[in-house]
Structures are given as C-alpha cells and as structure tokens.
Design a protein around this motif. Structure first.
Motif, PDB file in Angstrom:
ATOM      1  N   MET A  59      69.493  51.070 108.816  1.00  0.00           N
ATOM      2  CA  MET A  59      68.260  51.552 108.184  1.00  0.00           C
ATOM      3  C   MET A  59      68.220  51.311 106.674  1.00  0.00           C
ATOM      4  O   MET A  59      67.456  51.945 105.958  1.00  0.00           O
ATOM      5  CB  MET A  59      68.008  53.030 108.500  1.00  0.00           C
ATOM      6  CG  MET A  59      67.758  53.327 109.966  1.00  0.00           C
ATOM      7  SD  MET A  59      66.301  52.458 110.590  1.00  0.00           S
ATOM      8  CE  MET A  59      64.992  53.251 109.685  1.00  0.00           C
ATOM      9  N   GLN A  60      69.057  50.393 106.203  1.00  0.00           N
ATOM     10  CA  GLN A  60      69.053  50.035 104.782  1.00  0.00           C
ATOM     11  C   GLN A  60      68.013  48.945 104.547  1.00  0.00           C
ATOM     12  O   GLN A  60      67.889  48.001 105.339  1.00  0.00           O
ATOM     13  CB  GLN A  60      70.431  49.531 104.348  1.00  0.00           C
ATOM     14  CG  GLN A  60      71.528  50.568 104.503  1.00  0.00           C
ATOM     15  CD  GLN A  60      71.266  51.809 103.678  1.00  0.00           C
ATOM     16  OE1 GLN A  60      70.994  51.741 102.485  1.00  0.00           O
ATOM     17  NE2 GLN A  60      71.325  52.963 104.323  1.00  0.00           N
ATOM     18  N   LEU A  61      67.259  49.070 103.452  1.00  0.00           N
ATOM     19  CA  LEU A  61      66.266  48.058 103.111  1.00  0.00           C
ATOM     20  C   LEU A  61      66.945  46.730 102.803  1.00  0.00           C
ATOM     21  O   LEU A  61      68.036  46.699 102.219  1.00  0.00           O
ATOM     22  CB  LEU A  61      65.458  48.491 101.888  1.00  0.00           C
ATOM     23  CG  LEU A  61      64.465  49.625 102.110  1.00  0.00           C
ATOM     24  CD1 LEU A  61      63.942  50.130 100.776  1.00  0.00           C
ATOM     25  CD2 LEU A  61      63.322  49.180 103.007  1.00  0.00           C
ATOM     26  N   ASN A  62      66.285  45.650 103.174  1.00  0.00           N
ATOM     27  CA  ASN A  62      66.739  44.311 102.839  1.00  0.00           C
ATOM     28  C   ASN A  62      66.615  44.180 101.314  1.00  0.00           C
ATOM     29  O   ASN A  62      65.501  44.185 100.770  1.00  0.00           O
ATOM     30  CB  ASN A  62      65.868  43.285 103.566  1.00  0.00           C
ATOM     31  CG  ASN A  62      66.224  41.863 103.240  1.00  0.00           C
ATOM     32  OD1 ASN A  62      66.305  41.471 102.086  1.00  0.00           O
ATOM     33  ND2 ASN A  62      66.409  41.073 104.283  1.00  0.00           N
ATOM     34  N   LYS A  63      67.735  44.087 100.620  1.00  0.00           N
ATOM     35  CA  LYS A  63      67.752  44.095  99.147  1.00  0.00           C
ATOM     36  C   LYS A  63      67.018  42.889  98.558  1.00  0.00           C
ATOM     37  O   LYS A  63      66.327  43.019  97.540  1.00  0.00           O
ATOM     38  CB  LYS A  63      69.192  44.156  98.615  1.00  0.00           C
ATOM     39  CG  LYS A  63      69.867  45.467  98.896  1.00  0.00           C
ATOM     40  CD  LYS A  63      69.127  46.614  98.217  1.00  0.00           C
ATOM     41  CE  LYS A  63      69.770  47.949  98.522  1.00  0.00           C
ATOM     42  NZ  LYS A  63      68.889  49.072  98.255  1.00  0.00           N
ATOM     43  N   THR A  64      67.160  41.730  99.160  1.00  0.00           N
ATOM     44  CA  THR A  64      66.470  40.539  98.665  1.00  0.00           C
ATOM     45  C   THR A  64      64.962  40.712  98.762  1.00  0.00           C
ATOM     46  O   THR A  64      64.226  40.426  97.814  1.00  0.00           O
ATOM     47  CB  THR A  64      66.917  39.291  99.452  1.00  0.00           C
ATOM     48  OG1 THR A  64      68.334  39.154  99.312  1.00  0.00           O
ATOM     49  CG2 THR A  64      66.227  38.042  98.937  1.00  0.00           C
ATOM     50  N   MET A 108      59.814  59.762 107.156  1.00  0.00           N
ATOM     51  CA  MET A 108      60.963  60.425 107.770  1.00  0.00           C
ATOM     52  C   MET A 108      62.149  60.475 106.806  1.00  0.00           C
ATOM     53  O   MET A 108      63.305  60.345 107.201  1.00  0.00           O
ATOM     54  CB  MET A 108      61.364  59.728 109.081  1.00  0.00           C
ATOM     55  CG  MET A 108      60.269  59.745 110.126  1.00  0.00           C
ATOM     56  SD  MET A 108      59.698  61.404 110.559  1.00  0.00           S
ATOM     57  CE  MET A 108      61.128  62.077 111.364  1.00  0.00           C
ATOM     58  N   GLY A 109      61.836  60.630 105.521  1.00  0.00           N
ATOM     59  CA  GLY A 109      62.869  60.759 104.509  1.00  0.00           C
ATOM     60  C   GLY A 109      63.415  59.445 103.976  1.00  0.00           C
ATOM     61  O   GLY A 109      64.222  59.451 103.054  1.00  0.00           O
ATOM     62  N   PHE A 110      62.990  58.313 104.528  1.00  0.00           N
ATOM     63  CA  PHE A 110      63.464  57.005 104.089  1.00  0.00           C
ATOM     64  C   PHE A 110      62.417  56.323 103.216  1.00  0.00           C
ATOM     65  O   PHE A 110      61.263  56.181 103.629  1.00  0.00           O
ATOM     66  CB  PHE A 110      63.743  56.085 105.294  1.00  0.00           C
ATOM     67  CG  PHE A 110      64.907  56.498 106.134  1.00  0.00           C
ATOM     68  CD1 PHE A 110      66.201  56.166 105.767  1.00  0.00           C
ATOM     69  CD2 PHE A 110      64.710  57.218 107.297  1.00  0.00           C
ATOM     70  CE1 PHE A 110      67.283  56.542 106.549  1.00  0.00           C
ATOM     71  CE2 PHE A 110      65.775  57.601 108.092  1.00  0.00           C
ATOM     72  CZ  PHE A 110      67.062  57.269 107.714  1.00  0.00           C
ATOM     73  N   ASP A 146      57.115  68.624 101.694  1.00  0.00           N
ATOM     74  CA  ASP A 146      57.961  68.348 102.858  1.00  0.00           C
ATOM     75  C   ASP A 146      58.411  66.899 102.714  1.00  0.00           C
ATOM     76  O   ASP A 146      57.612  65.973 102.815  1.00  0.00           O
ATOM     77  CB  ASP A 146      57.158  68.535 104.157  1.00  0.00           C
ATOM     78  CG  ASP A 146      57.920  68.100 105.397  1.00  0.00           C
ATOM     79  OD1 ASP A 146      59.058  67.584 105.273  1.00  0.00           O
ATOM     80  OD2 ASP A 146      57.375  68.253 106.497  1.00  0.00           O
ATOM     81  N   LYS A 147      59.675  66.687 102.437  1.00  0.00           N
ATOM     82  CA  LYS A 147      60.202  65.350 102.142  1.00  0.00           C
ATOM     83  C   LYS A 147      60.075  64.380 103.313  1.00  0.00           C
ATOM     84  O   LYS A 147      60.262  63.187 103.153  1.00  0.00           O
ATOM     85  CB  LYS A 147      61.664  65.438 101.689  1.00  0.00           C
ATOM     86  CG  LYS A 147      61.864  66.261 100.438  1.00  0.00           C
ATOM     87  CD  LYS A 147      61.103  65.701  99.258  1.00  0.00           C
ATOM     88  CE  LYS A 147      61.344  66.522  98.019  1.00  0.00           C
ATOM     89  NZ  LYS A 147      60.384  66.303  96.984  1.00  0.00           N
ATOM     90  N   LYS A 148      59.769  64.880 104.505  1.00  0.00           N
ATOM     91  CA  LYS A 148      59.617  63.994 105.659  1.00  0.00           C
ATOM     92  C   LYS A 148      58.154  63.704 105.984  1.00  0.00           C
ATOM     93  O   LYS A 148      57.852  62.999 106.935  1.00  0.00           O
ATOM     94  CB  LYS A 148      60.330  64.576 106.870  1.00  0.00           C
ATOM     95  CG  LYS A 148      61.842  64.569 106.678  1.00  0.00           C
ATOM     96  CD  LYS A 148      62.579  64.854 107.946  1.00  0.00           C
ATOM     97  CE  LYS A 148      64.074  64.725 107.688  1.00  0.00           C
ATOM     98  NZ  LYS A 148      64.846  64.836 108.883  1.00  0.00           N
ATOM     99  N   MET A 149      57.230  64.233 105.186  1.00  0.00           N
ATOM    100  CA  MET A 149      55.807  63.995 105.410  1.00  0.00           C
ATOM    101  C   MET A 149      55.499  62.518 105.164  1.00  0.00           C
ATOM    102  O   MET A 149      55.969  61.923 104.200  1.00  0.00           O
ATOM    103  CB  MET A 149      54.967  64.861 104.458  1.00  0.00           C
ATOM    104  CG  MET A 149      53.460  64.655 104.572  1.00  0.00           C
ATOM    105  SD  MET A 149      52.753  65.010 106.201  1.00  0.00           S
ATOM    106  CE  MET A 149      53.110  66.742 106.400  1.00  0.00           C
TER     107      MET A 149
END
Length: 164
Positions: free
Chosen positions: A147-152, A119-121, A14-17
């Motif tokens: 909801m994008q990760l801080n790239k730095t 939650m899939g992220f 389950d990809k949201k587990m």
C-alpha cells in the motif's frame, strides 16, 4: 445553520473520512467538497491543459483508472497512451493493457490535482471534470502490495501539478 465548509471540516476530523463518503453524507458533489480544500489538497486547472496532462501521464507507467457510477466504482490498472484527435474526439487506441475509447474533445472543462486521504492513506489523483464539474474519470498514483505509493509517480504528480 452551519455552512458547508464547517460541516466538511467537522467530518474530516475523522481521519478515515473520504471525499466520496463526505459527499454522500452532505448530499453534495465530490467537487463541492474538494473545492473547499486548500491548494495542497486540491488545485484546479483548465481543461484546455488536457492533452499536455494526458501526454505526461503516458510516462508514468501503470496507473489506476477509476470511473464512478452510482452502483459501481470501476478500478483498472493500465498505462495511459496519448490519444489521437479525430472527428471531435480524443481516440485512445485500446492496445492491450492500455486505455481504449473515445472522449469528446470538449468534454473536459476542468482538471483537479487531488491529494487526500482515503481510509487513512494519503493518495494523489487527477480528476477530469465536465462543464458542470461532474467527474468523468480519475487517474490515481498507483500503490505497491504494501500500500505504499509509487514514489516515481508521486514525484511526477507533483512536478506536473507545479507546472500550472
């Protein structure tokens, strides 16, 4: 009877587990589940690297500090300041917007570099464990409003992980 790894693998189909949910379902610690993952998802280093790691975190900017209790998951966005050592504690100064408090110098036995989905992220975090591998606190790479990760921070996470 299925072994724990097989049960964990089935749950994570389950990809949201999440690790947290799986630990509750299987009635084991989050550490027990993470410890079954490969080094891409979980890398454990000795707690004697605490100061080196926490000093590096000071350059990341605002991160997400998490403390789980049975009833409340506390999330605070803040900047990590390098603690001062005195009288057997790491003392965080608590300046406005910074982490404040006192951590026993010998409290951190292990530190886990964690890259898992919730939650899939995909997320990246550092988990600080006591001698029984109970989580004391966690530090997460922050996200923006989309909801994008801080790239730095993500780059700094992998650079730090690869040092060990």
């Amino acid at each position: 009877m299925k072994d724990l790894k097989q049960k964990v693998d089935e749950l994570f189909q389950d990809k949201k587990m999440s690790v947290y949910e799986a630990s509750k379902i299987l009635q084991v610690s989050e550490f027990d589940i993470l410890n079954l993952k490969d080094e891409n998802e979980f890398k454990l280093v000795s707690g004697d690297k605490f100061l080196e790691i926490i000093e590096d975190l000071g350059s990341w900017g605002e991160v997400v500090f998490i403390k789980n209790t049975p009833e409340f998951i506390i999330e605070i966005k803040l900047k990590i300041d390098t603690p001062k050592q005195a009288r057997g504690f790491y003392n965080f100064n608590g300046n406005s917007g910074f982490l404040g408090g006192h951590l026993k110098e010998d409290a951190i036995a292990n530190i886990g570099f964690v890259s898992t989905k919730f939650m899939g992220f995909l997320g990246h975090s550092l988990h600080f464990y006591d001698k029984n591998n109970n989580s004391i606190f966690k530090i997460f790479v922050s996200r923006d409003e989309k909801m994008q990760l801080n790239k730095t921070q993500e780059e700094k996470f992998f650079r730090l992980k690869n040092r060990f």
